[in-house]
Design an enzyme around this catalytic site. Sequence first.
Site, PDB file in Angstrom:
ATOM      1  N   ARG A 167      -8.742  -0.473 -20.597  1.00 55.52           N
ATOM      2  CA  ARG A 167      -8.983  -1.918 -20.736  1.00 55.52           C
ATOM      3  C   ARG A 167      -8.697  -2.621 -19.414  1.00 55.52           C
ATOM      4  O   ARG A 167      -7.682  -2.366 -18.770  1.00 55.52           O
ATOM      5  CB  ARG A 167      -8.074  -2.466 -21.827  1.00 55.52           C
ATOM      6  CG  ARG A 167      -8.091  -3.962 -21.932  1.00 55.52           C
ATOM      7  CD  ARG A 167      -7.268  -4.439 -23.113  1.00 55.52           C
ATOM      8  NE  ARG A 167      -7.998  -4.271 -24.363  1.00 55.52           N
ATOM      9  CZ  ARG A 167      -7.415  -4.109 -25.548  1.00 55.52           C
ATOM     10  NH1 ARG A 167      -6.092  -4.041 -25.639  1.00 55.52           N
ATOM     11  NH2 ARG A 167      -8.137  -3.994 -26.630  1.00 55.52           N
TER      12      ARG A 167
ATOM     13  N   GLY B 157      -6.089   0.043  -9.123  1.00 60.89           N
ATOM     14  CA  GLY B 157      -5.820  -0.336  -7.733  1.00 60.89           C
ATOM     15  C   GLY B 157      -5.995   0.805  -6.759  1.00 60.89           C
ATOM     16  O   GLY B 157      -6.239   0.588  -5.569  1.00 60.89           O
ATOM     17  N   GLU B 158      -5.834   2.023  -7.238  1.00 57.40           N
ATOM     18  CA  GLU B 158      -6.000   3.169  -6.339  1.00 57.40           C
ATOM     19  C   GLU B 158      -7.306   3.909  -6.608  1.00 57.40           C
ATOM     20  O   GLU B 158      -7.862   4.534  -5.710  1.00 57.40           O
ATOM     21  CB  GLU B 158      -4.804   4.106  -6.472  1.00 57.40           C
ATOM     22  CG  GLU B 158      -3.525   3.383  -6.092  1.00 57.40           C
ATOM     23  CD  GLU B 158      -2.314   4.281  -5.963  1.00 57.40           C
ATOM     24  OE1 GLU B 158      -1.418   3.935  -5.195  1.00 57.40           O
ATOM     25  OE2 GLU B 158      -2.251   5.329  -6.640  1.00 57.40           O
TER      26      GLU B 158
ATOM     27  N   ILE C 149       2.367  -7.286  -5.350  1.00 62.88           N
ATOM     28  CA  ILE C 149       2.114  -6.976  -3.937  1.00 62.88           C
ATOM     29  C   ILE C 149       0.722  -7.450  -3.519  1.00 62.88           C
ATOM     30  O   ILE C 149       0.092  -6.870  -2.646  1.00 62.88           O
ATOM     31  CB  ILE C 149       2.331  -5.475  -3.650  1.00 62.88           C
ATOM     32  CG1 ILE C 149       1.399  -4.592  -4.494  1.00 62.88           C
ATOM     33  CG2 ILE C 149       3.768  -5.106  -3.946  1.00 62.88           C
ATOM     34  CD1 ILE C 149       1.475  -3.101  -4.118  1.00 62.88           C
ATOM     35  N   GLY C 150       0.294  -8.529  -4.187  1.00 60.69           N
ATOM     36  CA  GLY C 150      -1.051  -9.038  -3.934  1.00 60.69           C
ATOM     37  C   GLY C 150      -2.024  -8.567  -4.991  1.00 60.69           C
ATOM     38  O   GLY C 150      -3.209  -8.886  -4.952  1.00 60.69           O
TER      39      GLY C 150
ATOM     40  N   PRO D 154     -10.402  -9.058 -15.324  1.00 55.50           N
ATOM     41  CA  PRO D 154     -11.537  -8.547 -14.532  1.00 55.50           C
ATOM     42  C   PRO D 154     -11.580  -9.123 -13.123  1.00 55.50           C
ATOM     43  O   PRO D 154     -12.070  -8.474 -12.204  1.00 55.50           O
ATOM     44  CB  PRO D 154     -12.764  -9.010 -15.328  1.00 55.50           C
ATOM     45  CG  PRO D 154     -12.269  -9.219 -16.712  1.00 55.50           C
ATOM     46  CD  PRO D 154     -10.832  -9.643 -16.601  1.00 55.50           C
TER      47      PRO D 154
ATOM     48  N   GLY E 176       1.482   0.123 -12.041  1.00 54.46           N
ATOM     49  CA  GLY E 176       2.140  -1.171 -12.211  1.00 54.46           C
ATOM     50  C   GLY E 176       1.516  -2.062 -13.269  1.00 54.46           C
ATOM     51  O   GLY E 176       2.208  -2.635 -14.100  1.00 54.46           O
TER      52      GLY E 176
ATOM     53  N   PHE F 111       0.821  -1.221   0.000  1.00 56.24           N
ATOM     54  CA  PHE F 111       0.000   0.000   0.000  1.00 56.24           C
ATOM     55  C   PHE F 111       0.855   1.272   0.000  1.00 56.24           C
ATOM     56  O   PHE F 111       0.414   2.314   0.446  1.00 56.24           O
ATOM     57  CB  PHE F 111      -0.957   0.025   1.193  1.00 56.24           C
ATOM     58  CG  PHE F 111      -1.787  -1.222   1.314  1.00 56.24           C
ATOM     59  CD1 PHE F 111      -2.657  -1.597   0.308  1.00 56.24           C
ATOM     60  CD2 PHE F 111      -1.685  -2.041   2.428  1.00 56.24           C
ATOM     61  CE1 PHE F 111      -3.412  -2.758   0.405  1.00 56.24           C
ATOM     62  CE2 PHE F 111      -2.444  -3.199   2.533  1.00 56.24           C
ATOM     63  CZ  PHE F 111      -3.308  -3.560   1.523  1.00 56.24           C
TER      64      PHE F 111
END
Lengths: 754, 319
Positions: A637, A713-714, A490-491, A641, A533, A245
Amino acid sequence: MKFDMPATTNPIDQLKVIGKATERIDGPLKTTGTAPYAYERHDVAVNQAYGYIVGAAVAKGRIESMDLTAAKAAPGVIAIVTAENAGQLDKGNLNTAKLLGGPAVDHYHQAIALVVAETFEQARSAAHLIHVDYERAKGAFDLAIAKNSSTPPKPGFGGPPDSAVGDFVGAFESAPFQFDATYTTPDQSHAMMEPHASIAAWNGDKLTVWTSNQMIAWSVGDMAKTLGIPKENVRLISPYVGGGFGGKLFLRADALLAALGARAANRPVKVALQRALMMNNTTHRPATIQRLRLGATKEGKLTAIAHESWSGDLPGGSPETAVSQTRLLYAGANRMTAMRLAVLDLPEGNAMRAPGEAPGMMALEIAMDEMAEKLGLDPIEFRILNDTQVAPDNPAKPPSSDPQSKAPEEKHYPHPPFSQRRLTECFRTGAERFGWNKRNPVPGKSREGHWLMGIGVAAAFRNNLVMKSAARVRLDNKGVVTVETDMTDIGTGSYTIIAQTAAEMMGVALHQVVVRLGDSDFPVSCGSGGQWGGNSSTSGVYAACMKLREAVAQKLGFDSTKAVFADGQVRDGGRSTPLAQAAGESGLVMEDAMEYGDLDKKYQQSTFGAHFVEVAVHASTGETRVRRMLAVCAAGRILNPKSARSQVIGAMTMGMGAALMEELTVDKRHGFFVNHDLAGYEVPVHADVPHQEVIFLDETDPISSPMKAKGVGELGICGVAAAIANAIYNATGVRVRDYPITLDKLIDRLPEVA
Amino acid sequence: MRPFTFERAKTPADAAAAAARHPDAKFIAGGTNLLDLMKLQIETPAHLIDVNGLGLEKIEATQEGGLRIGALVRNADLAAHHRVRRDYGVLSRALVAGASGQLRNMATTAGNLLQRTRCPYFYDTNQPCNKRLPGSGCGAIGGFSRPHAVIGVSDACIATHPSDMAVAMRVLDATVETINPDGSARKIPIAKLHCLPGDTPHIETVLMPGELITGVTLPKPVGGKHIYHKVRDRSSFAFALVSVAAIVQPDGTGRVALGGVAPKPWRVEEAEAELPRGAKVFTARLLAGARPTPENAFKLRLVERIVASVLAEAKGAQV
Ligand SMILES: Cc1cc2nc3c(=O)[nH]c(=O)nc-3n(C[C@H](O)[C@H](O)[C@H](O)COP(=O)(O)OP(=O)(O)OC[C@H]3O[C@@H](n4cnc5c(N)ncnc54)[C@H](O)[C@@H]3O)c2cc1C
Ligand code: SF4
């Protein structure tokens, strides 16, 4: 390979593997406990000793004396590292405070010693025998006070500290509807499951560190710099990361002290940061004070927007860039933003998931809700009314202050168009799916038994960054494609999307791809941060695969522009040859990087979404429980998913933590975060996490990369907390502007209990 | 963690006698509290006496129609016991509101009663704390005190007793049974088990050195509606900001004890006469003399609101 023209049709567009919901290829390792995380690498070096970190007991001052006698004599102790005996140490470029303090202490729990012993228990026991006398110095620990002496920070990741378009003051004063409020967000901790952990081993002057790190190349550089050794002598290996994170973007004390401990002990040493040190020893998301002013016409058109933010950090640190999104999210001709940085002697602040936007959206998106109410407008319609397809405020970078700077002048585009922006569609889709029309716009009117019910909404916004990223791909004579890059997982699912990319590019099945990550011996990637990333690392793999395709075509006598790679075959004009044949005995290896031109300057690249939340607030106790959440995202894109959804629901959960419970409490007398364990620093538990749904709008963004993808992710955390705050308001009629929204901030304003 | 020696006691009397032989000894039951504190160097026993083999894990009916709960009965088993669920619902509900499933499988009845405070300054050995290091001062007074006690506090300490189970036992008028190193047994009403901090916050109970808890007895069931309402910052796995254990009878009389507000389960029997007059009057009596900090004064209002809600719930159930 250089990406400086919008992407046209390319092999990724086949979407045979990319874009399919794919289970993690590393999933079985993780669910069976066999994925080797740093602290468990018992196999990699023999005779590992254990290190235990001693953290400073004061926030600021000097170590007057440190008595190591008893600790040295304790059973099993091999060595004790302190600043006094560690030799000359520099500081990493990305570290604000030194990782090994002493004699000066810069913050609470700054590492001041490492005890190395035969067993963990012996190291821990001995560490408690070290007696330290300090001379305490006065420090600044209260942002509300330090704010008064804050100054404009150096321009950094979030752009210049100030921006101005038109005449904000004039427009605000003459606006028929005005809104002016101040919000606060607290310090927050990454609180990831896996603590920072490293095993270090020296072989002559060469250092190898098995660690848990998001940005391998950054940390190799800072390890080398701190130790004063050549970069080539440092190898970092971080194939699995148990959550980061942003907390593991940098070289931290575990890795440095493991290296120093191993040198002192003359054998490999492993160090995990104790949980109790995590909050004060490492970085955290800094608290902010944010003032929002909005002016609008009576029809609801914003004419004036101002966002100011104050945060603090140790000397030499950086601000929380909480105004970034306000430059870009809503139209409005007259605007200003300003960031100010105060000096605080708390532990150093730094990036945490969606730095800038996460706390910035917490304030901005309540303000938008409040303004909509003032205007008598539906909060969704108000936002749509102020949607824009061009960046309203894109301040130029100030010229370099370094007269020797050789960097070419960058062309500045004051109002670049968004490469893709479907914010309105996110709202409309979400409103329909969530049942927005069932919301009673009058607050405090819906009730289910003991519970006051409310629905809230907020925009999601996070910039999309692209970063240079390299990869190496190898084809062997069995048709297996191996990808190597120092990218980390990182997961997030990096292993899987990289495998999908290589499989798509080379026309092989997913199980024919081997992915090896997180080793500084591999080509330098973009790393995991800033939600860049996924898109950037796969683009690097794309570049390397393009090279490999050419090499294969050439070997097999195909025209590389026409050859089709599919089903493990290379085909063209009726001829079909197995891909593996191109490999030969020794295999075929290609390496390349994706680099970017100025498309990210000509176009504003951002990701968008809308968060919908239903909450129940207990009418007697003020406890808030989230009932339903929906995020609609438009983010280019979606490569996978399944893992993208996991990213978004995880981010929504983290946003819920920010809204309702997460707060590093500052002891303003002694200058430290008091609740420094997972019992005191509460994050959501399973019982808090209700029904969550994610919708991705079907979108490709050819401006961003050949993958036509962006980050998610964010995005998922940006706006969630405000949507919850707005839902609480809708439920109760109580507006709370200071996060987290705990019950003590509500109960005095809730109706009497019947 | 300080190195320690370890022994397994066979009988309650042996355990108590062993404790008398080692002045620096501690009993270890589930270990869910003691071990954490040892790892952090807050508890530093030189000798551990494992009491898991004492045969104290039974729940039996008493001749008086009550229940005798062995000291080693796990919290999970106690919560699930049919008689507890039928006759002492408040206890069952308090237990399942605490900790997590895994912890409740380990945590014992005696260990739960004797668990130590969750004050963050108590947990940080760099900070002053009169409870951990008598005379060093109190970090929480003037510092972070949102979770702390509002009543029964002193100038030396404002820590709470964090147990949920103990609050229910207090409202049930439980009795704690012990055995001493000299073999003598005694019965301590739960109201008398925990001490207020005064000048000696490190002394938390009336137990003598080496005194072993063997069990807890509950008197004959008293009927009524049993409610345990725990309020916290997240849905589960958090200590109470405030909890209310209540037994309310159809005529509106009843008993109420509070958790999260005091150094011990907080109950004022005399105040209970006011219960039929409503939450405001009753709470004013129950919390008379409260000394909150600015950060935790909200607990006083919260108590009143929860009590009001609990009384309403009890009434509703009778309709
Ligand atoms: C993460 C976490 C969350 C928690 N949440 C809650 C919660 O929400 N609510 C709640 O009420 N509790 C909670 N707890 C505390 C938990 O209930 C206690 O840790 C547990 O009840 C202690 O029981 P134990 O048997 O493990 O005690 P131990 O740790 O073995 O012992 C605790 C103390 O009791 C003494 N002792 C044990 N047995 C005897 C005996 N027979 N006679 C005399 N002395 C004895 C020991 O010497 C020691 O001092 C939580 C704990 C953790 C770790
Ligand atoms: S409140 Fe009690 S336990 Fe907490 S610091 Fe003060 S003395 Fe120690």
